[in-house]
Design a protein around this motif. Structure first.
Motif, mmCIF file in Angstrom:
data_model
loop_
_atom_site.group_PDB
_atom_site.id
_atom_site.type_symbol
_atom_site.label_atom_id
_atom_site.label_comp_id
_atom_site.label_asym_id
_atom_site.label_seq_id
_atom_site.Cartn_x
_atom_site.Cartn_y
_atom_site.Cartn_z
ATOM 1 N N PRO A 95 -3.506 33.161 4.077
ATOM 2 C CA PRO A 95 -3.929 33.196 5.273
ATOM 3 C C PRO A 95 -5.069 32.065 5.756
ATOM 4 C CG PRO A 95 -5.326 34.616 3.907
ATOM 5 C CD PRO A 95 -4.217 34.085 3.103
ATOM 6 N N SER A 96 -5.045 31.165 5.033
ATOM 7 C CA SER A 96 -6.114 30.120 5.465
ATOM 8 C C SER A 96 -5.419 29.126 6.611
ATOM 9 C CB SER A 96 -5.893 28.835 4.380
ATOM 10 O OG SER A 96 -6.634 29.491 3.107
ATOM 11 N N GLN A 97 -4.028 29.386 6.892
ATOM 12 C CA GLN A 97 -3.552 28.594 7.963
ATOM 13 C C GLN A 97 -2.527 29.727 8.735
ATOM 14 O OE1 GLN A 97 -3.896 25.283 9.063
ATOM 15 N NE2 GLN A 97 -5.209 25.289 7.436
ATOM 16 N N PRO A 98 -2.535 29.576 10.146
ATOM 17 C CA PRO A 98 -1.713 30.683 10.814
ATOM 18 C C PRO A 98 -0.289 30.399 10.516
ATOM 19 C CG PRO A 98 -2.541 28.766 12.337
ATOM 20 C CD PRO A 98 -3.166 28.501 10.828
ATOM 21 N N PRO A 99 0.180 31.618 10.698
ATOM 22 C CA PRO A 99 1.710 31.484 10.771
ATOM 23 C C PRO A 99 2.478 30.951 12.299
ATOM 24 C CG PRO A 99 1.148 33.664 11.598
ATOM 25 C CD PRO A 99 -0.049 32.833 11.015
ATOM 26 N N LYS A 100 3.596 30.597 12.203
ATOM 27 C CA LYS A 100 4.126 30.053 13.107
ATOM 28 C C LYS A 100 5.094 31.270 14.035
ATOM 29 C CE LYS A 100 7.291 26.554 14.706
ATOM 30 N NZ LYS A 100 7.903 25.035 14.131
ATOM 31 N N CYS A 101 4.974 31.576 15.002
ATOM 32 C CA CYS A 101 5.555 32.558 15.641
ATOM 33 C C CYS A 101 6.378 32.223 16.732
ATOM 34 C CB CYS A 101 4.450 33.504 16.589
ATOM 35 S SG CYS A 101 3.483 34.387 15.319
ATOM 36 N N MET A 102 7.783 32.535 16.570
ATOM 37 C CA MET A 102 8.963 32.138 17.426
ATOM 38 C C MET A 102 9.677 33.505 18.368
ATOM 39 S SD MET A 102 9.263 28.973 16.746
ATOM 40 C CE MET A 102 10.702 28.082 17.206
ATOM 41 N N LEU A 103 9.742 33.037 19.691
ATOM 42 C CA LEU A 103 10.368 34.091 20.493
ATOM 43 C C LEU A 103 11.618 33.467 20.516
ATOM 44 C CD1 LEU A 103 7.585 34.886 22.886
ATOM 45 C CD2 LEU A 103 8.928 36.550 21.823
ATOM 46 N N VAL A 109 5.153 29.498 25.951
ATOM 47 C CA VAL A 109 6.371 29.721 24.957
ATOM 48 C C VAL A 109 7.092 28.365 25.233
ATOM 49 C CG1 VAL A 109 8.255 30.598 24.043
ATOM 50 C CG2 VAL A 109 6.433 32.139 24.838
ATOM 51 N N TYR A 110 7.154 27.307 24.372
ATOM 52 C CA TYR A 110 7.855 26.336 24.240
ATOM 53 C C TYR A 110 9.450 26.520 24.457
ATOM 54 C CZ TYR A 110 3.750 23.376 23.379
ATOM 55 O OH TYR A 110 2.392 23.130 23.611
ATOM 56 N N PRO A 111 10.308 25.624 25.030
ATOM 57 C CA PRO A 111 11.589 25.943 25.144
ATOM 58 C C PRO A 111 12.337 26.207 23.606
ATOM 59 C CG PRO A 111 11.119 23.877 26.461
ATOM 60 C CD PRO A 111 9.824 24.118 25.696
ATOM 61 N N SER A 112 11.669 25.841 22.724
ATOM 62 C CA SER A 112 12.230 25.946 21.225
ATOM 63 C C SER A 112 11.896 27.611 21.059
ATOM 64 C CB SER A 112 11.309 25.137 20.285
ATOM 65 O OG SER A 112 9.936 25.541 20.446
ATOM 66 N N GLY A 113 10.857 28.143 21.551
ATOM 67 C CA GLY A 113 10.511 29.528 21.061
ATOM 68 C C GLY A 113 9.264 29.572 20.529
ATOM 69 N N ASP A 114 8.492 28.460 20.431
ATOM 70 C CA ASP A 114 7.273 28.443 19.581
ATOM 71 C C ASP A 114 6.234 28.897 20.665
ATOM 72 O OD1 ASP A 114 5.243 27.735 17.702
ATOM 73 O OD2 ASP A 114 5.454 25.702 17.892
ATOM 74 N N VAL A 115 5.557 29.816 20.102
ATOM 75 C CA VAL A 115 4.316 30.702 21.090
ATOM 76 C C VAL A 115 3.260 29.844 20.807
ATOM 77 C CG1 VAL A 115 2.914 32.540 21.288
ATOM 78 C CG2 VAL A 115 5.304 32.826 20.469
ATOM 79 N N CYS A 116 2.522 29.572 22.088
ATOM 80 C CA CYS A 116 1.451 28.717 22.222
ATOM 81 C C CYS A 116 0.281 29.769 22.404
ATOM 82 C CB CYS A 116 1.418 27.763 23.020
ATOM 83 S SG CYS A 116 -0.268 26.760 23.442
ATOM 84 N N LEU A 117 -0.550 30.233 21.451
ATOM 85 C CA LEU A 117 -1.631 31.086 21.551
ATOM 86 C C LEU A 117 -2.969 30.985 20.855
ATOM 87 C CD1 LEU A 117 -2.563 34.023 22.515
ATOM 88 C CD2 LEU A 117 -1.346 35.071 20.459
ATOM 89 N N SER A 118 -3.981 30.754 21.395
ATOM 90 C CA SER A 118 -5.107 30.408 20.654
ATOM 91 C C SER A 118 -5.351 30.715 19.408
ATOM 92 C CB SER A 118 -6.496 30.579 21.408
ATOM 93 O OG SER A 118 -6.565 32.170 21.639
ATOM 94 N N ILE A 119 -5.214 32.216 19.138
ATOM 95 C CA ILE A 119 -5.376 32.688 17.781
ATOM 96 C C ILE A 119 -4.372 32.254 16.869
ATOM 97 C CG2 ILE A 119 -6.556 34.775 18.508
ATOM 98 C CD1 ILE A 119 -3.936 36.354 17.978
ATOM 99 N N LEU A 120 -3.545 31.291 17.231
ATOM 100 C CA LEU A 120 -2.368 30.896 16.256
ATOM 101 C C LEU A 120 -2.508 29.338 16.055
ATOM 102 C CD1 LEU A 120 0.788 32.519 17.438
ATOM 103 C CD2 LEU A 120 -0.461 33.144 15.640
ATOM 104 N N ASN A 121 -3.675 28.859 16.563
ATOM 105 C CA ASN A 121 -4.037 27.693 16.417
ATOM 106 C C ASN A 121 -5.276 27.362 15.400
ATOM 107 O OD1 ASN A 121 -5.457 24.898 16.845
ATOM 108 N ND2 ASN A 121 -4.095 24.997 19.071
ATOM 109 N N ALA A 122 -4.615 26.383 14.134
ATOM 110 C CA ALA A 122 -5.793 26.296 13.189
ATOM 111 C C ALA A 122 -7.214 25.660 13.800
ATOM 112 C CB ALA A 122 -5.060 25.640 12.037
ATOM 113 N N ALA A 123 -6.862 25.063 14.848
ATOM 114 C CA ALA A 123 -8.183 24.147 15.155
ATOM 115 C C ALA A 123 -9.171 24.951 16.182
ATOM 116 C CB ALA A 123 -7.609 22.774 15.902
ATOM 117 N N THR A 124 -8.669 25.658 16.887
ATOM 118 C CA THR A 124 -9.083 26.456 17.875
ATOM 119 C C THR A 124 -9.692 28.235 17.721
ATOM 120 O OG1 THR A 124 -7.326 27.077 19.309
ATOM 121 C CG2 THR A 124 -8.482 24.698 19.684
ATOM 122 N N GLY A 125 -8.468 28.812 17.301
ATOM 123 C CA GLY A 125 -8.993 30.082 16.942
ATOM 124 C C GLY A 125 -8.440 30.815 15.955
ATOM 125 N N TRP A 126 -7.807 30.250 15.170
ATOM 126 C CA TRP A 126 -7.305 31.050 13.814
ATOM 127 C C TRP A 126 -8.550 31.181 13.046
ATOM 128 C CZ3 TRP A 126 -3.796 34.178 12.162
ATOM 129 C CH2 TRP A 126 -3.664 34.218 10.695
#
Length: 161
Positions: free
Chosen positions: A70-78, A87-104
């Protein structure tokens, strides 16, 4: 052991999820062709919140954990092409709590991630846009086309009951 800390934490998360999880949500580790459980990949379903344009949809999400969890966030894909500002066209979710630099934080659980993504569906963050067209429609005063597309998308993901 590769992923030892990560696997231990995920085994605990799985146990906690089985005992107590929000109604309508699904989160379970992937099953390999040989029937083995892969704790590093989870298949999830996030229900659209009642009373929102997302209601009725049961959105598939895959969570990929690294051995650094849990030191690094997981990658979440829709699903690829999912219609949402964050949500990027690839399905990658952009959410602050999933960002290691800002909210994880290593204290964030799978349950919190799924509830956070459900909340993000209805309350996107236009300042962190991942889709130009979607953002443009959302930011317009008349959001009729945005709402229509969200409701159409909800129909694409019915409950699997």
């Amino acid at each position: 052991m590769v992923g030892g800390i990560a696997c231990g934490r995920l085994a605990e998360e799985r146990k906690a999820w089985r005992k107590n999880h929000p109604h309508g949500f699904v989160a379970k580790p992937a099953t390999g062709p040989d029937g083995s459980t892969n704790l590093m990949v989870w298949h999830c379903i996030i229900p659209g919140k009642p009373g929102t344009d997302w209601e009725g949809g049961h959105y598939p999400l895959i969570i990929y954990f690294s051995e650094d969890y849990p030191s690094q966030p997981p990658k979440c894909m829709l699903p690829k092409g999912f219609f949402h500002i964050n949500v990027y066209p690839s399905g990658d979710v952009c959410l602050s709590i999933l960002n290691a630099a800002t909210g994880w934080s290593p204290a964030i659980t799978v349950k919190q991630i799924l509830l956070g993504i459900q909340e993000l569906l209805e309350h996107p963050n236009p300042s962190s846009s991942a889709q130009f067209e979607c953002n443009k429609l959302y930011m317009q005063q008349d959001k009729t086309e945005y709402k229509r597309r969200v409701k159409e998308q909800a129909k694409q993901y019915p409950a699997l009951i």
